[in-house]
Design a protein around this motif. Structure first.
Motif, PDB file in Angstrom:
ATOM      1  N   ALA A 110      28.119  -1.451 -17.531  1.00  0.00           N
ATOM      2  CA  ALA A 110      29.316  -0.602 -16.892  1.00  0.00           C
ATOM      3  C   ALA A 110      29.126  -0.549 -15.438  1.00  0.00           C
ATOM      4  CB  ALA A 110      29.582   0.645 -17.602  1.00  0.00           C
ATOM      5  N   GLY A 111      28.141  -0.151 -15.038  1.00  0.00           N
ATOM      6  CA  GLY A 111      27.598   0.149 -13.663  1.00  0.00           C
ATOM      7  C   GLY A 111      27.967  -0.976 -12.851  1.00  0.00           C
ATOM      8  N   SER A 112      27.670  -2.122 -13.122  1.00  0.00           N
ATOM      9  CA  SER A 112      27.934  -3.338 -12.904  1.00  0.00           C
ATOM     10  C   SER A 112      29.732  -3.990 -12.839  1.00  0.00           C
ATOM     11  CB  SER A 112      26.967  -4.647 -12.800  1.00  0.00           C
ATOM     12  OG  SER A 112      26.922  -5.002 -13.882  1.00  0.00           O
ATOM     13  N   GLY A 113      30.314  -2.922 -13.223  1.00  0.00           N
ATOM     14  CA  GLY A 113      31.949  -3.398 -13.496  1.00  0.00           C
ATOM     15  C   GLY A 113      32.333  -3.651 -14.692  1.00  0.00           C
ATOM     16  N   GLY A 114      31.459  -3.945 -15.719  1.00  0.00           N
ATOM     17  CA  GLY A 114      31.708  -4.510 -16.918  1.00  0.00           C
ATOM     18  C   GLY A 114      32.240  -3.331 -17.808  1.00  0.00           C
ATOM     19  N   GLU A 115      32.468  -3.951 -19.490  1.00  0.00           N
ATOM     20  CA  GLU A 115      32.807  -2.850 -20.333  1.00  0.00           C
ATOM     21  C   GLU A 115      31.625  -1.954 -20.627  1.00  0.00           C
ATOM     22  OE1 GLU A 115      35.632  -2.269 -22.257  1.00  0.00           O
ATOM     23  OE2 GLU A 115      36.585  -3.709 -21.085  1.00  0.00           O
TER      24      GLU A 115
END
Ligand code: HEM
Length: 584
Positions: free
Chosen positions: A230-235
């Motif tokens: 999530a931190g790198s923009g994913g779900e």
């Protein structure tokens, strides 16, 4: 040249004697050669043909015997073809034609004729009653496939004394150890008696906190991975191959069960055992190269070295434990495993009783060498089987969200959202129990088992099975048989187990994921405990769904595996417990 002959004759004691001796030797050699050739021809050709005729006379047919190879070439071809394509449709659980392709194919051709209502065709002989029974050839050895529960009852229970466990190939034995699985007679009885207590639920329940913590630790890792994604923009979710990750849980459980308070030393030994198994599995793939395991290849050297290291470490561990047990006996403290838990190694050491006062390498009820083999067996029999059960159960929950939700509601109701499930919780998780049974039915980790007739056996119906005939019991085929499970046999329907396992099918022996009778799996309580606990912890903490990368392709390599792994997507649930003990 001519002149040289008399000299040679003289040296050998004269013409007539030499001639006579030479001729006699030649005759003996010729006779021996003929004798050996006749024996070989009988073993590889005439005996199989006689047996074929014997079974045919009883109405049992099968693919024709082929010299030396029997049915192996066709069998390998059928299996290779089946495993070249994934399941179709991809959500189907009708996995039998893919997993036991040879069985499925030949049963249609050679299984006794049955009409569309499932009734036995009239005027058939005795063995035909045991539909579907047919004969295949494992090389020159006849293998009767038996998928009829009444006959299974006879093989496993009522006539079990007439059948022996099948002797596995040396490469497999190297993997599974010379423990309970392969023992016979008095030695098997002694080991089984000594070890049984340790597998009683009251004892195994003491493992619940340990196993629970190891699953929670796994869940924490996955949560961390999801957060990082999530931190790198994913779900906020993570995809993991559960077939790989669950190995840590099952290894922890079997290590604790085997070594108890010597857990840390035992863990080091089982880590080596894990590496040895990786080498041995590779050798298993080369099993058709005769003598491969004796060749001084680099891998073989490494595995021999590992084997020596394992033996040294285990021998030291056993010596230490024996010494401690002796000290405790002197001090009058009988609780040798510590914390009340009776571990398997302790049970074997204590079996010596008074004998323990001898040094550990001399005769005891169970000698050190046998304890070593037994530890290997626990690791082999206990780790991968249970990993497979956990894997298939997770895959099935991911494929069936309605059952996942039902099981989650139960877990949250019984255990709450934060607590690690306890031994009191586990028996209350009925839906989860049903799901585990349905998983074992559709995807039994041990898809088949084999027995060998110790002597000519006449079964109760009058049919004669000659000595050394092998009997293949295709567990998975019985589990998928619509005659016992109804028209939805190939569907995932845990509700069929609502009234318990014994009455779920039309025949109590139509459900045998752990075998039956005296040689039934000794570790089934442990496997069920691990499965319930693992599923409960995961349901508390995650929503699971099948990954688009998952290819549904069950296949068999000793056990039932997902051919292309089992990637499942885990999305952390919002009301998430954060278990500090698990994270540590
Ligand atoms: C889902 C997990 C498991 C499955 C499906 C399974 C299946 C089986 C089956 C079918 C048999 C009987 C084979 C036959 O009759 O030929 C068996 C025997 C055995 N299993 Fe398991 N097993 C599982 C877990 C375990 C565990 C956790 C252990 C732990 C040590 C274990 C140890 C054994 C042993 C030692 C035997 C031989 C028993 C004897 O011959 O006395 N198994 N297992």
């Amino acid at each position: 040249m001519v002149e040289e002959i008399p000299m040679a004759v003289a040296a050998a004691g004269g013409w007539p004697t030499t001639w006579w001796r030479g001729a006699a030797a030649a005759a003996v050699v010729a006779w021996l050669a003929l004798h050996v050739a006749a024996r070989v021809a009988d073993a590889l050709w005439w005996r199989p043909r006689r047996l074929e005729a014997h079974f045919a006379a009883q109405g049992v047919r099968g693919p024709p015997y082929r010299f030396l190879l029997g049915s192996v070439r066709e069998m390998v071809g059928l299996m290779a073809e089946a495993s070249s394509k994934p399941m179709s449709p991809p959500t189907s659980h009708n996995a039998l034609p893919r997993v036991l392709a040879f069985y499925h194919y030949w049963r249609k051709i050679y299984g006794a004729s049955v009409d569309e209502h499932g009734s036995i065709a009239p005027a058939l002989d005795c063995l035909s009653l045991f539909r579907p029974t047919f004969l295949i050839w494992f090389g020159p050895t006849p293998r009767l496939t038996v998928a009829e529960p009444e006959l299974v009852r006879e093989i496993f229970l009522t006539r079990a004394d007439a059948f022996d466990r099948y002797e596995a190939h040396p490469v497999v034995r190297q993997l599974e150890g010379d423990g309970l699985v392969s023992l016979h007679g008095d030695k098997w009885a002694l080991h089984r008696r000594v070890l049984t207590d340790a597998f009683y639920p009251d004892n195994l329940n003491r493992l619940v906190p340990h196993v629970g913590r190891s699953v929670a630790a796994l869940a924490e890792k996955w949560r961390g991975m999801a957060a990082a994604a999530a931190g790198s923009g994913g779900e906020v979710e993570v995809e993991v191959d559960v077939a790989e990750w669950f190995q840590a849980v099952t290894e922890e459980a079997i290590t604790r069960a085997t070594f108890g308070r010597s857990y840390h030393d035992g863990r080091a030994v089982f880590a080596l055992q894990g590496r040895l198994m990786a080498y041995a599995s590779e050798a298993f793939r080369k099993v058709l190269v005769p003598g491969y395991r004796f060749l001084p290849t680099k891998k073989n050297w490494q595995s021999w070295k590992l084997d020596r290291e394992i033996r040294r470490s285990l021998t030291r561990l056993i010596a230490r434990r024996s010494h401690e047990a002796e000290e405790e006996e002197k001090a009058g403290d009988g609780d040798s495993a510590g914390g009340g838990f009776r571990d398997l190694l302790g049970a074997m050491i204590n079996a010596g009783g008074g004998e323990r006062k001898k040094p550990p390498t001399t005769a005891a009820a169970i000698p050190v060498e046998d304890m070593l083999e037994e530890c290997k067996t626990f690791f082999f029999a206990g780790k991968q089987t249970t990993t497979n059960l956990l894997t298939w159960a997770t895959v099935l929950l991911a494929m069936h969200p309605e059952w996942q939700e039902r099981a989650r509601r139960e877990v949250l109701h019984v255990c709450g959202p934060d607590e690690l499930p306890s031994k009191e919780h586990l028996p209350k998780l009925k839906t989860l129990g049903m799901i585990i049974n349905e998983t074992l039915r559709l995807y039994p980790p041990a898809v088949a088992t084999i027995r060998r007739a110790k002597a000519d056996v006449r079964l109760s119906d009058g049919c004669l099975i000659p000595r050394d005939t092998e009997l293949l019991v295709p567990i998975m085929a019985i589990h998928h048989d619509a005659r016992f499970w109804g028209p939805d046999a190939a569907q995932f329907n845990p509700a069929r187990f609502a009234g318990g396992a014994a009455t779920a099918a039309k025949h109590p022996l139509a459900f045998v994921p752990f075998g039956a009778g005296a040689r039934m799996c000794i570790g089934q309580n442990l496997a069920r405990l691990e499965a319930k606990l693992t599923m409960a912890v995961l349901l508390q903490r995650f929503e699971m769904r099948a990954s688009p990368n998952y290819v549904h392709a069950p296949t068999v390599l000793m056990l039932l595996y997902p051919q292309y792994g089992a990637p499942v997507i885990f999305r952390p649930r919002s009301s998430q417990p954060s278990d500090p003990a698990a994270a540590s």
